[in-house]
Motif scaffolding. Structure first.
Motif, PDB file in Angstrom:
ATOM      1  N   GLY A   8       0.829  -1.197   0.000  1.00 47.54           N
ATOM      2  CA  GLY A   8       0.000   0.000   0.000  1.00 47.54           C
ATOM      3  C   GLY A   8       0.863   1.245   0.000  1.00 47.54           C
ATOM      4  O   GLY A   8       0.380   2.348  -0.076  1.00 47.54           O
ATOM      5  N   ARG A   9       2.149   1.077   0.063  1.00 44.10           N
ATOM      6  CA  ARG A   9       3.091   2.182   0.086  1.00 44.10           C
ATOM      7  C   ARG A   9       3.967   2.072  -1.167  1.00 44.10           C
ATOM      8  O   ARG A   9       4.133   1.011  -1.720  1.00 44.10           O
ATOM      9  CB  ARG A   9       3.992   2.105   1.315  1.00 44.10           C
ATOM     10  CG  ARG A   9       3.230   2.009   2.616  1.00 44.10           C
ATOM     11  CD  ARG A   9       3.593   3.173   3.505  1.00 44.10           C
ATOM     12  NE  ARG A   9       3.054   3.097   4.831  1.00 44.10           N
ATOM     13  CZ  ARG A   9       1.794   3.261   5.158  1.00 44.10           C
ATOM     14  NH1 ARG A   9       0.905   3.434   4.244  1.00 44.10           N
ATOM     15  NH2 ARG A   9       1.402   3.233   6.400  1.00 44.10           N
ATOM     16  N   SER A  10       4.571   3.177  -1.561  1.00 42.16           N
ATOM     17  CA  SER A  10       5.514   3.136  -2.653  1.00 42.16           C
ATOM     18  C   SER A  10       6.817   3.743  -2.175  1.00 42.16           C
ATOM     19  O   SER A  10       6.873   4.371  -1.133  1.00 42.16           O
ATOM     20  CB  SER A  10       4.956   3.903  -3.854  1.00 42.16           C
ATOM     21  OG  SER A  10       4.725   5.245  -3.494  1.00 42.16           O
ATOM     22  N   GLY A  11       7.858   3.534  -2.953  1.00 47.33           N
ATOM     23  CA  GLY A  11       9.144   4.083  -2.589  1.00 47.33           C
ATOM     24  C   GLY A  11      10.009   3.050  -1.901  1.00 47.33           C
ATOM     25  O   GLY A  11       9.743   1.849  -1.953  1.00 47.33           O
ATOM     26  N   PRO A  12      11.073   3.514  -1.260  1.00 45.56           N
ATOM     27  CA  PRO A  12      12.043   2.582  -0.677  1.00 45.56           C
ATOM     28  C   PRO A  12      11.477   1.746   0.469  1.00 45.56           C
ATOM     29  O   PRO A  12      12.017   0.694   0.780  1.00 45.56           O
ATOM     30  CB  PRO A  12      13.168   3.493  -0.186  1.00 45.56           C
ATOM     31  CG  PRO A  12      12.531   4.841  -0.027  1.00 45.56           C
ATOM     32  CD  PRO A  12      11.421   4.901  -1.039  1.00 45.56           C
ATOM     33  N   ASP A  13      10.405   2.187   1.114  1.00 48.18           N
ATOM     34  CA  ASP A  13       9.831   1.433   2.228  1.00 48.18           C
ATOM     35  C   ASP A  13       8.771   0.435   1.785  1.00 48.18           C
ATOM     36  O   ASP A  13       8.168  -0.232   2.611  1.00 48.18           O
ATOM     37  CB  ASP A  13       9.205   2.385   3.257  1.00 48.18           C
ATOM     38  CG  ASP A  13      10.256   3.215   3.968  1.00 48.18           C
ATOM     39  OD1 ASP A  13      11.434   2.832   3.924  1.00 48.18           O
ATOM     40  OD2 ASP A  13       9.892   4.245   4.555  1.00 48.18           O
ATOM     41  N   ALA A  14       8.539   0.335   0.454  1.00 47.03           N
ATOM     42  CA  ALA A  14       7.513  -0.577  -0.045  1.00 47.03           C
ATOM     43  C   ALA A  14       7.926  -2.014   0.239  1.00 47.03           C
ATOM     44  O   ALA A  14       9.088  -2.381   0.142  1.00 47.03           O
ATOM     45  CB  ALA A  14       7.309  -0.362  -1.532  1.00 47.03           C
ATOM     46  N   LEU A  15       6.963  -2.822   0.576  1.00 46.92           N
ATOM     47  CA  LEU A  15       7.187  -4.229   0.879  1.00 46.92           C
ATOM     48  C   LEU A  15       6.328  -5.031  -0.077  1.00 46.92           C
ATOM     49  O   LEU A  15       5.147  -4.726  -0.258  1.00 46.92           O
ATOM     50  CB  LEU A  15       6.789  -4.504   2.338  1.00 46.92           C
ATOM     51  CG  LEU A  15       7.085  -5.882   2.898  1.00 46.92           C
ATOM     52  CD1 LEU A  15       8.592  -6.121   2.968  1.00 46.92           C
ATOM     53  CD2 LEU A  15       6.473  -6.013   4.293  1.00 46.92           C
ATOM     54  N   THR A  16       6.896  -6.024  -0.715  1.00 42.97           N
ATOM     55  CA  THR A  16       6.151  -6.848  -1.659  1.00 42.97           C
ATOM     56  C   THR A  16       6.097  -8.278  -1.175  1.00 42.97           C
ATOM     57  O   THR A  16       6.875  -8.685  -0.297  1.00 42.97           O
ATOM     58  CB  THR A  16       6.802  -6.820  -3.052  1.00 42.97           C
ATOM     59  OG1 THR A  16       8.072  -7.456  -2.974  1.00 42.97           O
ATOM     60  CG2 THR A  16       6.947  -5.398  -3.571  1.00 42.97           C
ATOM     61  N   ASP A  17       5.195  -9.041  -1.761  1.00 46.10           N
ATOM     62  CA  ASP A  17       5.122 -10.472  -1.450  1.00 46.10           C
ATOM     63  C   ASP A  17       6.442 -11.154  -1.777  1.00 46.10           C
ATOM     64  O   ASP A  17       6.861 -12.088  -1.082  1.00 46.10           O
ATOM     65  CB  ASP A  17       3.986 -11.129  -2.224  1.00 46.10           C
ATOM     66  CG  ASP A  17       2.609 -10.752  -1.696  1.00 46.10           C
ATOM     67  OD1 ASP A  17       1.639 -11.008  -2.419  1.00 46.10           O
ATOM     68  OD2 ASP A  17       2.504 -10.221  -0.573  1.00 46.10           O
ATOM     69  N   ASP A  18       7.114 -10.694  -2.838  1.00 49.24           N
ATOM     70  CA  ASP A  18       8.407 -11.274  -3.212  1.00 49.24           C
ATOM     71  C   ASP A  18       9.441 -11.106  -2.104  1.00 49.24           C
ATOM     72  O   ASP A  18      10.319 -11.954  -1.929  1.00 49.24           O
ATOM     73  CB  ASP A  18       8.932 -10.636  -4.499  1.00 49.24           C
ATOM     74  CG  ASP A  18       8.102 -11.016  -5.718  1.00 49.24           C
ATOM     75  OD1 ASP A  18       7.403 -12.053  -5.659  1.00 49.24           O
ATOM     76  OD2 ASP A  18       8.145 -10.274  -6.720  1.00 49.24           O
ATOM     77  N   ASP A  19       9.357 -10.017  -1.359  1.00 49.95           N
ATOM     78  CA  ASP A  19      10.298  -9.792  -0.253  1.00 49.95           C
ATOM     79  C   ASP A  19      10.155 -10.851   0.830  1.00 49.95           C
ATOM     80  O   ASP A  19      11.106 -11.142   1.552  1.00 49.95           O
ATOM     81  CB  ASP A  19      10.071  -8.414   0.388  1.00 49.95           C
ATOM     82  CG  ASP A  19      10.463  -7.278  -0.526  1.00 49.95           C
ATOM     83  OD1 ASP A  19      11.424  -7.427  -1.303  1.00 49.95           O
ATOM     84  OD2 ASP A  19       9.784  -6.228  -0.469  1.00 49.95           O
ATOM     85  N   LEU A  20       8.956 -11.411   0.958  1.00 49.23           N
ATOM     86  CA  LEU A  20       8.682 -12.362   2.038  1.00 49.23           C
ATOM     87  C   LEU A  20       8.984 -13.804   1.665  1.00 49.23           C
ATOM     88  O   LEU A  20       8.876 -14.694   2.510  1.00 49.23           O
ATOM     89  CB  LEU A  20       7.225 -12.230   2.483  1.00 49.23           C
ATOM     90  CG  LEU A  20       6.822 -10.839   2.986  1.00 49.23           C
ATOM     91  CD1 LEU A  20       5.345 -10.821   3.325  1.00 49.23           C
ATOM     92  CD2 LEU A  20       7.656 -10.417   4.169  1.00 49.23           C
ATOM     93  N   VAL A  21       9.383 -14.045   0.406  1.00 46.18           N
ATOM     94  CA  VAL A  21       9.736 -15.395  -0.032  1.00 46.18           C
ATOM     95  C   VAL A  21      11.029 -15.797   0.667  1.00 46.18           C
ATOM     96  O   VAL A  21      11.980 -15.016   0.756  1.00 46.18           O
ATOM     97  CB  VAL A  21       9.905 -15.440  -1.570  1.00 46.18           C
ATOM     98  CG1 VAL A  21      10.438 -16.782  -2.013  1.00 46.18           C
ATOM     99  CG2 VAL A  21       8.589 -15.122  -2.247  1.00 46.18           C
ATOM    100  N   ALA A  22      11.058 -17.029   1.174  1.00 47.95           N
ATOM    101  CA  ALA A  22      12.239 -17.526   1.892  1.00 47.95           C
ATOM    102  C   ALA A  22      13.489 -17.352   1.032  1.00 47.95           C
ATOM    103  O   ALA A  22      13.510 -17.729  -0.142  1.00 47.95           O
ATOM    104  CB  ALA A  22      12.050 -18.987   2.268  1.00 47.95           C
ATOM    105  N   GLY A  23      14.513 -16.755   1.604  1.00 50.89           N
ATOM    106  CA  GLY A  23      15.787 -16.573   0.927  1.00 50.89           C
ATOM    107  C   GLY A  23      15.879 -15.331   0.066  1.00 50.89           C
ATOM    108  O   GLY A  23      16.927 -15.062  -0.521  1.00 50.89           O
ATOM    109  N   ALA A  24      14.804 -14.561  -0.055  1.00 49.97           N
ATOM    110  CA  ALA A  24      14.833 -13.359  -0.887  1.00 49.97           C
ATOM    111  C   ALA A  24      15.753 -12.296  -0.290  1.00 49.97           C
ATOM    112  O   ALA A  24      16.360 -11.517  -1.024  1.00 49.97           O
ATOM    113  CB  ALA A  24      13.435 -12.791  -1.075  1.00 49.97           C
TER     114      ALA A  24
END
Length: 193
Positions: A8-24
Motif C-alpha cells: 500500500g506504500r511506494s518508494g524505498p519502504d515498499a514491501l512486496t510479497d516477493d520480499d517475504l519469499v524464503a531466501g529473498a
C-alpha cells in the motif's frame, strides 16, 4: 512466479510479497524492510488509540512479530493482518493494565493554572492530540477499533473481522455507524469534549 503485491506504500519502504519469499533477503534486511513498511502505521494506530508511549508499544509488537515472520501465510496482506492483530492485543492489554493501576500524580501548586483553560484541554494540547483524535475518542470503543484498523492499519473488512473476532457484516456496520457519528459531530460543529 510469486505475486508482487505491495503493502500500500511506494518508494524505498515498499514491501512486496516477493520480499517475504524464503531466501529473498538476509534476515536483518528483511526485518528492516518489514519494520520500515509497517512501523509508521502501527505507531499511528497506537497514537490514535491514545496509548501513552506508542513507540515503545510498537517495538514490543515487532519483537513479537519478527521471530514469526517465516510462518506467516498470505504475503504482505497476511503479515499486515498479523501485525495489527498483535497491535490490537497490545492496546487491549495496555488499557487493562492502566485500569488496574491508575497513575497517581502529586499536586504541584505551581503547575495549577486552572484559571486559564481546563486541565483536560491543557493535557490534550501537551500530548499533541488533534481534533480528529479527540472526535474519534468520543466514538464507542468498537467503532473506534474498526475505524482505526481500517484507516490507519489499512486492513480490509475481512482482516479487521479476524483481528476483532467479528463477522465482516458487523465490521461494516460498526464502520458505517462510526463514520456517520463523526460526520454528524463535524457537521454540527460540535467540538470533542
Amino acid at each position: 512466479m510469486a505475486s508482487t503485491q505491495r503493502s500500500g506504500r511506494s518508494g524505498p519502504d515498499a514491501l512486496t510479497d516477493d520480499d517475504l519469499v524464503a531466501g529473498a533477503h538476509e534476515e536483518p534486511e528483511l526485518f528492516a524492510r518489514i519494520y520500515a513498511a509497517l512501523a509508521p502505521a502501527v505507531v499511528g494506530y497506537f497514537t490514535g488509540r491514545g496509548v501513552e508511549d506508542p513507540e515503545a508499544l510498537m517495538q514490543d509488537v515487532f519483537l513479537s512479530v519478527l521471530p514469526r515472520v517465516g510462518s506467516i501465510a498470505g504475503g504482505v496482506a497476511g503479515l499486515r493482518t498479523f501485525v495489527f492483530s498483535v497491535a490490537h492485543a497490545r492496546v487491549v492489554d495496555h488499557y487493562r493494565r492502566v485500569e488496574r493501576r491508575p497513575v497517581s500524580v502529586d499536586y504541584d501548586p505551581l503547575l495549577d493554572d486552572r484559571a486559564a483553560p481546563s486541565a483536560e484541554a491543557e493535557a490534550l494540547v501537551r500530548t499533541g492530540q488533534t481534533d480528529a483524535q479527540l472526535l474519534i475518542g468520543t466514538l464507542k470503543p468498537e467503532q473506534r477499533d474498526v475505524l482505526m484498523l481500517r484507516i490507519v492499519g489499512e486492513l480490509s473488512v475481512d482482516d479487521v473481522a479476524n483481528v476483532l473476532g467479528k463477522t465482516p457484516g458487523a465490521v461494516k456496520q460498526l464502520q458505517r455507524r462510526g463514520l456517520k457519528a463523526l460526520r454528524e459531530m463535524v457537521s454540527e460543529g460540535v467540538s470533542a469534549p
